[in-house]
Structures are given as C-alpha cells and as structure tokens.
Design a protein around this motif. Structure first.
Motif, PDB file in Angstrom:
ATOM      1  N   PHE A   1       0.875  -1.244  -0.043  1.00 57.82           N
ATOM      2  CA  PHE A   1       0.051   0.055  -0.047  1.00 57.82           C
ATOM      3  C   PHE A   1       0.864   1.115   0.077  1.00 57.82           C
ATOM      4  CE2 PHE A   1      -2.946  -3.112   2.550  1.00 57.82           C
ATOM      5  CZ  PHE A   1      -3.467  -3.560   1.237  1.00 57.82           C
ATOM      6  N   GLY A   2       1.898   1.175  -0.907  1.00 54.48           N
ATOM      7  CA  GLY A   2       2.728   2.605  -1.154  1.00 54.48           C
ATOM      8  C   GLY A   2       3.833   2.584  -0.132  1.00 54.48           C
ATOM      9  N   THR A   3       4.191   1.774   0.813  1.00 57.78           N
ATOM     10  CA  THR A   3       5.518   1.611   1.681  1.00 57.78           C
ATOM     11  C   THR A   3       6.238   0.444   1.159  1.00 57.78           C
ATOM     12  OG1 THR A   3       3.935   2.171   3.681  1.00 57.78           O
ATOM     13  CG2 THR A   3       6.359   1.616   4.226  1.00 57.78           C
ATOM     14  N   GLU A   4       7.577   1.027   0.653  1.00 59.92           N
ATOM     15  CA  GLU A   4       8.566   0.096   0.270  1.00 59.92           C
ATOM     16  C   GLU A   4       8.861  -1.111   1.523  1.00 59.92           C
ATOM     17  OE1 GLU A   4      11.691   1.884  -2.527  1.00 59.92           O
ATOM     18  OE2 GLU A   4      11.201   2.978  -0.934  1.00 59.92           O
ATOM     19  N   MET A   5       9.070  -2.259   0.990  1.00 62.45           N
ATOM     20  CA  MET A   5       9.184  -3.571   1.736  1.00 62.45           C
ATOM     21  C   MET A   5      10.911  -3.335   1.853  1.00 62.45           C
ATOM     22  SD  MET A   5       6.912  -6.548   0.821  1.00 62.45           S
ATOM     23  CE  MET A   5       6.961  -7.346   2.287  1.00 62.45           C
ATOM     24  N   VAL A   6      11.258  -3.826   2.976  1.00 66.60           N
ATOM     25  CA  VAL A   6      12.792  -3.921   3.050  1.00 66.60           C
ATOM     26  C   VAL A   6      13.342  -5.525   2.899  1.00 66.60           C
ATOM     27  CG1 VAL A   6      14.949  -3.818   4.666  1.00 66.60           C
ATOM     28  CG2 VAL A   6      13.122  -2.081   4.655  1.00 66.60           C
ATOM     29  N   ARG A   7      14.161  -5.546   1.923  1.00 68.53           N
ATOM     30  CA  ARG A   7      14.530  -6.929   1.731  1.00 68.53           C
ATOM     31  C   ARG A   7      15.148  -7.699   2.790  1.00 68.53           C
ATOM     32  NH1 ARG A   7      18.462  -6.744  -2.920  1.00 68.53           N
ATOM     33  NH2 ARG A   7      16.966  -5.427  -3.653  1.00 68.53           N
ATOM     34  N   GLY A   8      14.523  -9.031   3.045  1.00 72.80           N
ATOM     35  CA  GLY A   8      15.228  -9.932   4.174  1.00 72.80           C
ATOM     36  C   GLY A   8      14.701  -9.715   5.340  1.00 72.80           C
ATOM     37  N   ARG A   9      13.683  -8.605   5.469  1.00 72.75           N
ATOM     38  CA  ARG A   9      13.147  -8.330   7.043  1.00 72.75           C
ATOM     39  C   ARG A   9      12.074  -9.097   7.055  1.00 72.75           C
ATOM     40  NH1 ARG A   9      11.256  -2.558   9.312  1.00 72.75           N
ATOM     41  NH2 ARG A   9       9.727  -3.877  10.515  1.00 72.75           N
ATOM     42  N   GLU A  10      11.383  -9.629   8.437  1.00 74.56           N
ATOM     43  CA  GLU A  10      10.524 -10.125   8.549  1.00 74.56           C
ATOM     44  C   GLU A  10       9.395  -9.402   8.967  1.00 74.56           C
ATOM     45  OE1 GLU A  10      10.736 -13.586  11.367  1.00 74.56           O
ATOM     46  OE2 GLU A  10      12.053 -14.643  10.051  1.00 74.56           O
ATOM     47  N   TYR A  11       8.154  -9.399   8.131  1.00 75.21           N
ATOM     48  CA  TYR A  11       7.138  -8.561   8.692  1.00 75.21           C
ATOM     49  C   TYR A  11       5.717  -9.684   9.067  1.00 75.21           C
ATOM     50  CZ  TYR A  11       9.212  -4.923   5.896  1.00 75.21           C
ATOM     51  OH  TYR A  11      10.020  -3.996   5.293  1.00 75.21           O
TER      52      TYR A  11
ATOM     53  N   ASN B   1       1.374   8.103   1.067  1.00 75.63           N
ATOM     54  CA  ASN B   1       2.829   7.315   1.301  1.00 75.63           C
ATOM     55  C   ASN B   1       3.420   7.764  -0.019  1.00 75.63           C
ATOM     56  OD1 ASN B   1       3.045   5.679   3.376  1.00 75.63           O
ATOM     57  ND2 ASN B   1       1.820   3.867   2.448  1.00 75.63           N
ATOM     58  N   TYR B   2       2.983   7.774  -1.031  1.00 76.03           N
ATOM     59  CA  TYR B   2       3.788   8.229  -2.262  1.00 76.03           C
ATOM     60  C   TYR B   2       3.980   9.748  -2.045  1.00 76.03           C
ATOM     61  CZ  TYR B   2       2.733   3.940  -5.328  1.00 76.03           C
ATOM     62  OH  TYR B   2       2.964   2.805  -5.559  1.00 76.03           O
ATOM     63  N   ALA B   3       3.272  10.721  -1.567  1.00 81.12           N
ATOM     64  CA  ALA B   3       3.389  11.791  -1.251  1.00 81.12           C
ATOM     65  C   ALA B   3       4.587  12.014  -0.145  1.00 81.12           C
ATOM     66  CB  ALA B   3       1.997  12.754  -0.619  1.00 81.12           C
ATOM     67  N   VAL B   4       4.555  11.540   0.880  1.00 72.77           N
ATOM     68  CA  VAL B   4       5.627  11.401   1.853  1.00 72.77           C
ATOM     69  C   VAL B   4       6.782  10.928   1.371  1.00 72.77           C
ATOM     70  CG1 VAL B   4       6.453  10.594   4.139  1.00 72.77           C
ATOM     71  CG2 VAL B   4       4.106  11.047   3.743  1.00 72.77           C
ATOM     72  N   ARG B   5       7.048   9.754   0.381  1.00 80.06           N
ATOM     73  CA  ARG B   5       8.286   9.361  -0.141  1.00 80.06           C
ATOM     74  C   ARG B   5       8.944  10.509  -1.095  1.00 80.06           C
ATOM     75  NH1 ARG B   5       6.625   3.306  -2.230  1.00 80.06           N
ATOM     76  NH2 ARG B   5       8.521   3.650  -3.263  1.00 80.06           N
ATOM     77  N   LEU B   6       8.139  11.564  -1.689  1.00 81.36           N
ATOM     78  CA  LEU B   6       8.678  12.578  -2.245  1.00 81.36           C
ATOM     79  C   LEU B   6       8.966  13.784  -1.352  1.00 81.36           C
ATOM     80  CD1 LEU B   6       6.348  12.474  -5.614  1.00 81.36           C
ATOM     81  CD2 LEU B   6       8.529  11.524  -5.248  1.00 81.36           C
ATOM     82  N   GLY B   7       9.047  13.471  -0.265  1.00 82.01           N
ATOM     83  CA  GLY B   7       9.324  14.721   0.752  1.00 82.01           C
ATOM     84  C   GLY B   7       8.234  15.272   1.075  1.00 82.01           C
ATOM     85  N   ARG B   8       6.945  15.242   0.775  1.00 84.68           N
ATOM     86  CA  ARG B   8       5.685  16.121   1.069  1.00 84.68           C
ATOM     87  C   ARG B   8       5.390  15.575   2.483  1.00 84.68           C
ATOM     88  NH1 ARG B   8       6.130  20.013  -2.632  1.00 84.68           N
ATOM     89  NH2 ARG B   8       6.247  19.104  -4.649  1.00 84.68           N
ATOM     90  N   ARG B   9       4.516  16.791   3.108  1.00 87.23           N
ATOM     91  CA  ARG B   9       4.141  16.413   4.474  1.00 87.23           C
ATOM     92  C   ARG B   9       2.595  16.494   4.323  1.00 87.23           C
ATOM     93  NH1 ARG B   9       8.105  14.529   4.696  1.00 87.23           N
ATOM     94  NH2 ARG B   9      10.046  15.038   5.657  1.00 87.23           N
ATOM     95  N   PRO B  10       1.694  15.863   3.707  1.00 83.90           N
ATOM     96  CA  PRO B  10       0.382  15.935   3.573  1.00 83.90           C
ATOM     97  C   PRO B  10      -0.471  15.787   5.099  1.00 83.90           C
ATOM     98  CG  PRO B  10       0.797  13.794   2.829  1.00 83.90           C
ATOM     99  CD  PRO B  10       2.187  14.424   3.362  1.00 83.90           C
ATOM    100  N   ILE B  11      -1.523  16.323   5.018  1.00 85.31           N
ATOM    101  CA  ILE B  11      -2.526  15.932   6.269  1.00 85.31           C
ATOM    102  C   ILE B  11      -3.399  14.742   5.906  1.00 85.31           C
ATOM    103  CG2 ILE B  11      -4.047  17.204   7.819  1.00 85.31           C
ATOM    104  CD1 ILE B  11      -2.760  19.585   7.532  1.00 85.31           C
ATOM    105  N   TYR B  12      -3.525  14.115   6.682  1.00 89.06           N
ATOM    106  CA  TYR B  12      -4.347  12.747   6.535  1.00 89.06           C
ATOM    107  C   TYR B  12      -5.592  13.192   7.414  1.00 89.06           C
ATOM    108  CZ  TYR B  12      -6.494   8.315   6.392  1.00 89.06           C
ATOM    109  OH  TYR B  12      -7.534   7.342   6.062  1.00 89.06           O
ATOM    110  N   VAL B  13      -6.645  13.305   6.654  1.00 86.54           N
ATOM    111  CA  VAL B  13      -8.043  13.267   7.451  1.00 86.54           C
ATOM    112  C   VAL B  13      -8.805  12.371   7.206  1.00 86.54           C
ATOM    113  CG1 VAL B  13     -10.017  14.561   7.381  1.00 86.54           C
ATOM    114  CG2 VAL B  13      -7.722  15.774   6.659  1.00 86.54           C
ATOM    115  N   ASP B  14      -9.479  11.758   8.321  1.00 84.56           N
ATOM    116  CA  ASP B  14     -10.123  10.489   8.371  1.00 84.56           C
ATOM    117  C   ASP B  14     -11.446  10.885   8.945  1.00 84.56           C
ATOM    118  OD1 ASP B  14     -11.373   8.175   8.194  1.00 84.56           O
ATOM    119  OD2 ASP B  14      -9.658   7.010   9.062  1.00 84.56           O
ATOM    120  N   LEU B  15     -12.585  10.861   8.120  1.00 83.38           N
ATOM    121  CA  LEU B  15     -14.037  11.201   8.319  1.00 83.38           C
ATOM    122  C   LEU B  15     -14.874  10.023   8.409  1.00 83.38           C
ATOM    123  CD1 LEU B  15     -14.593  14.224   5.904  1.00 83.38           C
ATOM    124  CD2 LEU B  15     -13.637  14.276   8.439  1.00 83.38           C
TER     125      LEU B  15
END
Ligand code: ATP
Length: 428
Positions: free
Chosen positions: A44-54, A135-149
């Motif tokens: 869902f837009g967050t990069e996985m780290v190779r070899g790490r256990e999730y 996530n895509y915005a943050v990965r480009l250095g943005r600081r969006p506000i997430y609003v949940d209604l």
C-alpha cells in the motif's frame, strides 16, 4: 494454542506490475510472517525492506505489489494467497502524479496544495487508496495532512471519531501511520446517519482547523490534504459528501467504483472541482456486518494495547468516583419541529450536551471520550477536540464508582466526558 504449530510455507515469484494478495487465517493468536527475498516491492505504497520479517495478525488482508518483480515467502496459515496480474495500480500512480503536479505548482506560487477527497460505497478500497496516495506523497518529501471522516472504520484514534494528522513518514507496513498528536473530534456513533447535524458540524470544525494548520506550516500547505470518507453515498449520505467538499474546499474528488456517484458529483460540483473516476481493485475484500464490528473492536483494542503481535502499550485500570465525573451525551433525541420551543430549530438540540445519569447499563463497556472542554455551558464544548478515550469496565452504583481502562494513569483530567454509543469488551 496450536496456531502456527504445523507451519505452512508458501513461496511466490511475482512479475512486473503483479500483486500477491493474502489474508491471514482469522484465528486468535495466528501470525503470518512475510519476507521479500529478491527484487523490490511495496505494501500500500510503503517500500518493503529485503530480508526483513513482517508479521501480520489474524484476519489481516494485505497486498504486496511490485513494479519490477520480486520473490516473497509467506510463513503461517492464510485464508487465501494468490498472485494477481490485473491491478489498478498504474491508474492510482497516475492519480498520484497529477496531485504531485498540483503540489509543485502550489509550492512555486506559495499557494495551498490539492485537497483531495476519496469517496465511494463500502468496500471499494477508499482507506487503502488514501494510504497509498499519502505514502507516495511522503516518499517525495511532502508533508500531507491525512483526514479521516469514516466514523465506522476510522483509523485515527477510535471508531466514532473524525480526525486529522500531519504525516511525516510512510506508514509502517505492519501498523499503519504513526499516531503522532492526532487531532480527534468526538462523534460517538459508527454512522453519520445517527446524528447528521452533529456530523456536519464536526466536519466543518475539522475543516477549519485543517486549513489553519496548513496556513501555519509552509510544507504542509503545499502538500495539501487527503480525506477518507464513509461508504454511505445515497440520499443524505450524498449530501454529507457534498458538505465535506464544501467545508474542506476540495480541489479533487476521487470516486472509486461507482459511476452513478461519479456522474452525480460531476453534475453537482462547481467547475473548479476535478471529479475523477477510478476503478476498485479486485483485491479489496468485502466485509460483512459482523466483520465490520470485529474491525471496530480490533481498532479499539489496538488503541489501548497496541498492534498485535507485539502489543506494546500498557493501559491502566482504576476507579473513578461517579460524583467526580461530568458525563454528557451529545444530542437530545430528534423531535418533530412542532414540539420545539418557539424559535428553536430541530437541529440545535442534536448538537447540545445532555447530562447523563450514571446507571450501570448506560455506562458499562462504553467508550467515553475525555474532552479538552471543561465547561458544559460553553457553546464550543461539542466542537472541542478530545484528549483521548477510556472504556468503562465496571460500574458500582452502591459505592458510587466506576472502573475505567485508560491509556493514561489515574486520575482522569477534570474535563468533560462524552458518552459514546460504542461498546468494547475488555477481555485482554
Ligand atoms: P469502508 O467501506 O470500510 O470504508 P474501504 O472502501 O475504505 O472500506 P479498505 O478498508 O481500503 O476499503 O479495504 C478493505 C479491505 O481490503 C482492507 O482490509 C484492505 O487491507 C483490503 N485490501 C485493499 N486492497 C487490497 C488488495 N489489493 N489486495 C488485498 N486486500 C486488499
């Protein structure tokens, strides 16, 4: 407990633009571990780290997407696990690219970046698309506000609230966005339908606060906001959506899955609002009423105990004198206009504070919001944000005490408590 004892290992090879979808078996204590061994992939837009256990807890539904191809191993029991070749990811990526163009233009002119609302019926992946775009915005250095209604399945604080938070780093693959100083307003029900005047009032208040926050932070201003909404899109639900659009002054509405809703909004929105249609992902799993209920329970449990499997929070349990607690409910029951005192409108009573007489059935297992408001006579009290939530685990009327589960140690602050309709059984 047997779960996971006969460990099941599944290996998958994914080609470019493919997605591995799986659901962890819905049995208490079940954990599925995921390791990406080769290539590159994201959740869902967050990069996985190779070899790490999730690690993922029971019932979790996940998708591992790759633009370039990868190899993934799943350990533990799953309800299903399959590789899908068809996904709408390229369209979602294009939607993100269009928002990024708007942010760049906003930044250059010192203006506000795009405010986007994601709308659509239930189970079309609204929350997931919001997470991806954020996530895509943050990965480009943005600081969006997430609003949940989405008061039904909301991800900020507990269900029954509307809220917002500034996002500074990508969501954790296992536990979503870090809840750092989220701003939460108390609604108290799991559908806007239960009290529409209150819902609209809180949406307006939150919109005002979000706009203020943007004005005070240059980076957040250019980054804009991403708004998740409820799946109630018909009749009054539709009017709640148009109110959200107005209050937040949205620039873009992304409509998932439903063409009728897309057509209605294209017709009703002013020309400067871009209405975009996006297909839903075939991976989004429909949830039954009882699964939604369970989803809410899980969310509340996580609020107090943290996310499984680690559950790193340690809530406190203590007694509170009922005579010390100022408990209110928001909104008297709706009454016909003909029964109202002269000059008073029906809606007004729906957003007023009503004192609650402590009885065991009224309080036990209910969530109470701990407001920042101190004065019940103040008009602003219902529109004041909340510090947190406690759950009433026991009521002893003879001794005049209730026991609460609380993230903070005793005592409760001397502020107002708002009674919600939402129940939680603490069986931890
Ligand atoms: P609601 O009706 O509650 O507002 P929604 O439209 O926001 O729902 P989501 O919560 O985004 O829908 O998605 C529903 C479920 O489907 C979630 O558990 C999510 O993790 C899962 N899901 C979303 N996309 C995928 C996918 N591509 N593959 C597998 N599972 C997915």
């Amino acid at each position: 407990d047997g779960a996971g004892s006969d460990e099941q290992i599944q290996e998958f090879k994914l080609g470019p633009d493919e997605e591995l979808r799986f659901e962890v078996e819905g049995i208490k204590g079940q954990v599925t571990t995921v390791i990406m061994q080769e290539g590159m992939a994201e959740v869902f837009g967050t990069e996985m780290v190779r070899g790490r256990e999730y690690q993922f807890g029971p019932g979790t539904k996940m998708a591992i997407f790759t633009y370039h191809g990868c190899a993934v191993v799943l350990k533990g029991k799953t309800e299903f696990a399959y590789v899908a070749k068809e996904t709408p990811m390229i369209m979602y990526l294009n939607a993100h690219a269009a928002l990024e163009t708007m942010r760049r233009a906003a930044e250059a002119d010192g203006k506000r970046g795009p405010i986007v609302a994601v709308v659509g019926p239930q189970d079309v992946g609204k929350s997931t698309l919001c997470r991806l775009l954020t996530n895509y915005a943050v990965r480009l250095g943005r600081r969006p506000i997430y609003v949940d209604l989405d008061v039904g399945q909301g991800s900020i604080a507990v269900p029954g609230t509307v809220g917002a938070m500034l996002i500074e780093r990508p969501a954790s693959i296992e536990s979503g966005f870090i809840q750092q100083a989220p701003l939460a307003y108390f609604f108290g029900h799991t559908s806007p339908q239960a009290n529409i005047p209150l819902y609209n009032l809180l949406v307006s208040k939150l919109a005002e606060t979000v706009h203020e926050r943007m004005e005070s932070n240059r980076k957040a201003k250019a980054s804009g906001a991403i708004i998740n909404t409820c799946g109630w899109v018909k009749a009054e639900g539709y009017r709640c959506i148009t109110h959200i659009a107005q209050a937040f002054e949205v620039d873009v509405i992304m409509v998932l899955d439903q063409e009728r809703l897309y057509n209605e909004l294209s017709r009703d929105m002013p020309p400067f609002v871009k209405v975009v249609f996006l297909p839903k992902s075939g991976g989004v799993v429909e949830r039954s009423g009882s699964q939604r209920h369970e989803g809410r329970d899980t969310r509340i449990r996580e609020y107090f105990y943290g996310k499984p499997p680690s559950q790193t929070f340690h809530p406190h349990s203590f007694q509170v004198k009922l005579s010390d607690a100022k408990i209110f409910k928001i909104g008297a029951p709706a009454v016909p206009q003909s029964c109202m005192p002269l000059g008073m409108k029906g809606d007004e009573t729906r957003t007023k504070l009503v004192s609650v007489t402590a009885t065991a059935p009224a309080l036990v297992h209910r969530l109470l919001a701990v407001s920042f408001a101190t004065d019940e006579t103040q008009d602003e009290a219902t529109k004041t944000n909340v510090a947190g939530f406690v759950c009433v685990t026991d009521v002893d009327l003879e001794k005049g005490r209730m026991t609460v589960l609380s993230p903070q140690p005793s005592p409760l602050p001397k502020t107002l408590l708002f009674l919600s309709e939402i129940q939680f059984m603490d069986n931890q």
